[in-house]
Design an enzyme around this catalytic site. Structure first.
Site, mmCIF file in Angstrom:
data_model
loop_
_atom_site.group_PDB
_atom_site.id
_atom_site.type_symbol
_atom_site.label_atom_id
_atom_site.label_comp_id
_atom_site.label_asym_id
_atom_site.label_seq_id
_atom_site.Cartn_x
_atom_site.Cartn_y
_atom_site.Cartn_z
ATOM 1 N N HIS A 121 -23.343 -12.529 7.937
ATOM 2 C CA HIS A 121 -24.575 -12.878 7.220
ATOM 3 C C HIS A 121 -24.599 -12.378 5.775
ATOM 4 O O HIS A 121 -24.098 -11.315 5.455
ATOM 5 C CB HIS A 121 -25.786 -12.297 7.970
ATOM 6 C CG HIS A 121 -25.737 -10.801 8.104
ATOM 7 N ND1 HIS A 121 -26.275 -9.959 7.169
ATOM 8 C CD2 HIS A 121 -25.176 -10.012 9.045
ATOM 9 C CE1 HIS A 121 -26.073 -8.711 7.527
ATOM 10 N NE2 HIS A 121 -25.399 -8.708 8.660
ATOM 11 N N HIS A 130 -9.836 -17.365 -1.653
ATOM 12 C CA HIS A 130 -9.147 -17.746 -0.410
ATOM 13 C C HIS A 130 -9.374 -16.651 0.624
ATOM 14 O O HIS A 130 -8.915 -15.513 0.451
ATOM 15 C CB HIS A 130 -7.648 -17.929 -0.678
ATOM 16 C CG HIS A 130 -6.863 -18.323 0.547
ATOM 17 N ND1 HIS A 130 -5.509 -18.544 0.499
ATOM 18 C CD2 HIS A 130 -7.221 -18.542 1.836
ATOM 19 C CE1 HIS A 130 -5.075 -18.879 1.714
ATOM 20 N NE2 HIS A 130 -6.105 -18.879 2.535
HETATM 21 C C1 LIG Z 1 0.055 -8.204 -0.933
HETATM 22 C C2 LIG Z 1 1.190 -9.211 -0.923
HETATM 23 C C3 LIG Z 1 0.694 -10.516 -1.576
HETATM 24 C C4 LIG Z 1 2.410 -8.711 -1.671
HETATM 25 O O1 LIG Z 1 2.141 -8.560 -3.050
HETATM 26 P P1 LIG Z 1 3.289 -8.039 -4.059
HETATM 27 O O2 LIG Z 1 2.689 -7.939 -5.422
HETATM 28 O O3 LIG Z 1 4.500 -8.883 -3.899
HETATM 29 O O4 LIG Z 1 3.481 -6.580 -3.554
HETATM 30 P P2 LIG Z 1 4.777 -5.844 -2.970
HETATM 31 O O5 LIG Z 1 5.354 -6.620 -1.839
HETATM 32 O O6 LIG Z 1 5.649 -5.504 -4.147
HETATM 33 O O7 LIG Z 1 4.111 -4.540 -2.394
HETATM 34 C C5 LIG Z 1 3.583 -3.530 -3.224
HETATM 35 C C6 LIG Z 1 3.281 -2.352 -2.308
HETATM 36 O O8 LIG Z 1 2.194 -2.727 -1.454
HETATM 37 C C7 LIG Z 1 2.567 -2.570 -0.080
HETATM 38 N N1 LIG Z 1 1.982 -3.679 0.664
HETATM 39 C C8 LIG Z 1 2.081 -5.003 0.405
HETATM 40 N N2 LIG Z 1 1.406 -5.708 1.311
HETATM 41 C C9 LIG Z 1 0.868 -4.820 2.162
HETATM 42 C C10 LIG Z 1 0.064 -4.967 3.317
HETATM 43 N N3 LIG Z 1 -0.325 -6.174 3.746
HETATM 44 N N4 LIG Z 1 -0.346 -3.851 3.944
HETATM 45 C C11 LIG Z 1 0.035 -2.615 3.517
HETATM 46 N N5 LIG Z 1 0.816 -2.419 2.416
HETATM 47 C C12 LIG Z 1 1.224 -3.521 1.758
HETATM 48 C C13 LIG Z 1 4.087 -2.655 -0.087
HETATM 49 O O9 LIG Z 1 4.637 -2.005 1.037
HETATM 50 C C14 LIG Z 1 4.427 -1.980 -1.390
HETATM 51 O O10 LIG Z 1 4.363 -0.573 -1.203
HETATM 52 P P3 LIG Z 1 5.475 0.399 -1.894
HETATM 53 O O11 LIG Z 1 5.304 0.193 -3.373
HETATM 54 O O12 LIG Z 1 5.066 1.758 -1.399
HETATM 55 O O13 LIG Z 1 6.779 -0.089 -1.395
HETATM 56 C C15 LIG Z 1 1.688 -9.475 0.537
HETATM 57 O O14 LIG Z 1 2.282 -8.300 1.057
HETATM 58 C C16 LIG Z 1 0.560 -9.905 1.464
HETATM 59 O O15 LIG Z 1 -0.043 -9.113 2.207
HETATM 60 N N6 LIG Z 1 0.283 -11.224 1.437
HETATM 61 C C17 LIG Z 1 -0.762 -11.841 2.221
HETATM 62 C C18 LIG Z 1 -0.173 -13.041 2.972
HETATM 63 C C19 LIG Z 1 -1.235 -13.838 3.650
HETATM 64 O O16 LIG Z 1 -2.222 -13.336 4.137
HETATM 65 N N7 LIG Z 1 -1.065 -15.142 3.639
HETATM 66 C C20 LIG Z 1 -2.029 -16.049 4.220
HETATM 67 C C21 LIG Z 1 -1.625 -17.443 3.819
HETATM 68 S S1 LIG Z 1 -2.592 -18.661 4.605
#
Ligand SMILES: CC(C)(COP(=O)(O)OP(=O)(O)OC[C@H]1O[C@@H](n2cnc3c(N)ncnc32)[C@H](O)[C@@H]1OP(=O)(O)O)[C@@H](O)C(=O)NCCC(=O)NCCS
Length: 199
Positions: A121, A130
């Site tokens: 709510h 998104h």
């Molecule tokens: C956040 C995300 C976009 C990655 O972004 P990025 O800029 O490429 O970040 P990185 O992969 O370089 O990660 C940076 C840090 O965040 C951490 N991190 C990234 N995603 C994380 C998550 N979901 N949970 C916890 N930590 C996360 C990584 O471990 C890394 O930590 P470190 O620096 O200690 O190694 C990706 O991990 C994510 O969660 N994407 C969401 C996907 C999704 O939901 N898609 C739906 C499509 S319909």
């Protein structure tokens, strides 16, 4: 009606519109190499296109394309979604299968409310947001323009998420997130400042 973006996301929206018995005449795509999608023609110009949903998952790209269009924007809501009559859903927004939008929530324009997500709510969701699959937004959450909430995340009541943020998949967000930050984790922490084009 046309879908701008012959993408996988576009395929999902096409099937939502099929389920609503709305006719999709085709897709529009800037890539001249793509000629058909889902058995429909792909146009490369907007001549004769009167109504569109921009079917591009990347929030900043979706915004850029919307801003150059002058046609009308449709809304797609899967018949299995549950949307409160007191909620509002902006133009160009898509609500996918099994999503729930509860009382008095306001969903902006050109948003994606993805499969099985739950918006409780009085939430306020900005334009071009998104909400990924199976996200849970508790009551009174605010999400600023262009932000992307990763799959399966939970945002506790009353939290404010800024503009053009990313919340990593599976996060549990208990504190506000300022504009332009990537935050992630259970006990979600700010990780880094991000470029808008990551979205
Ligand atoms: C956040 C995300 C976009 C990655 O972004 P990025 O800029 O490429 O970040 P990185 O992969 O370089 O990660 C940076 C840090 O965040 C951490 N991190 C990234 N995603 C994380 C998550 N979901 N949970 C916890 N930590 C996360 C990584 O471990 C890394 O930590 P470190 O620096 O200690 O190694 C990706 O991990 C994510 O969660 N994407 C969401 C996907 C999704 O939901 N898609 C739906 C499509 S319909």
């Amino acid at each position: 009606m046309y879908l701008y973006g012959a993408s996988g996301h576009g395929k999902v929206i096409k099937e939502i519109l099929d389920a609503q018995h709305k006719t999709v005449d085709g897709f529009v795509d800037d890539n001249p190499g793509v000629e058909r999608q889902c058995g429909l023609p792909v146009l490369h110009s907007l001549d004769h296109v009167d109504e569109v949903i921009v079917s591009i998952g990347a929030n900043s790209v979706r915004k850029r394309i919307v801003e150059k269009l002058t046609c009308r924007f449709a809304v797609a809501v899967h018949p299995s979604a549950v949307c409160s009559l007191s909620a509002t859903i902006g133009e160009g927004t898509v609500v996918m299968a099994g999503a729930i939008i509860n009382a008095e929530s306001v969903i902006g324009n050109h948003c994606i409310v993805n499969t099985g997500s739950s918006i409780d709510h009085e939430c306020v969701i900005g334009n071009y947001v998104h909400i990924s699959p199976h996200v849970t937004l508790c009551g009174n959450v605010r999400v600023g323009e262009g932000s992307w909430i990763g799959a399966g995340s939970t945002i506790i009541p009353g939290v404010r998420i800024g503009r053009w943020c990313v919340v990593g998949a599976g996060s549990v967000v208990t504190k506000d997130i300022p504009d332009g930050y990537l935050a992630a984790g259970n006990g979600c922490e700010l990780i880094k400042k991000i470029q808008e084009d990551l979205l």
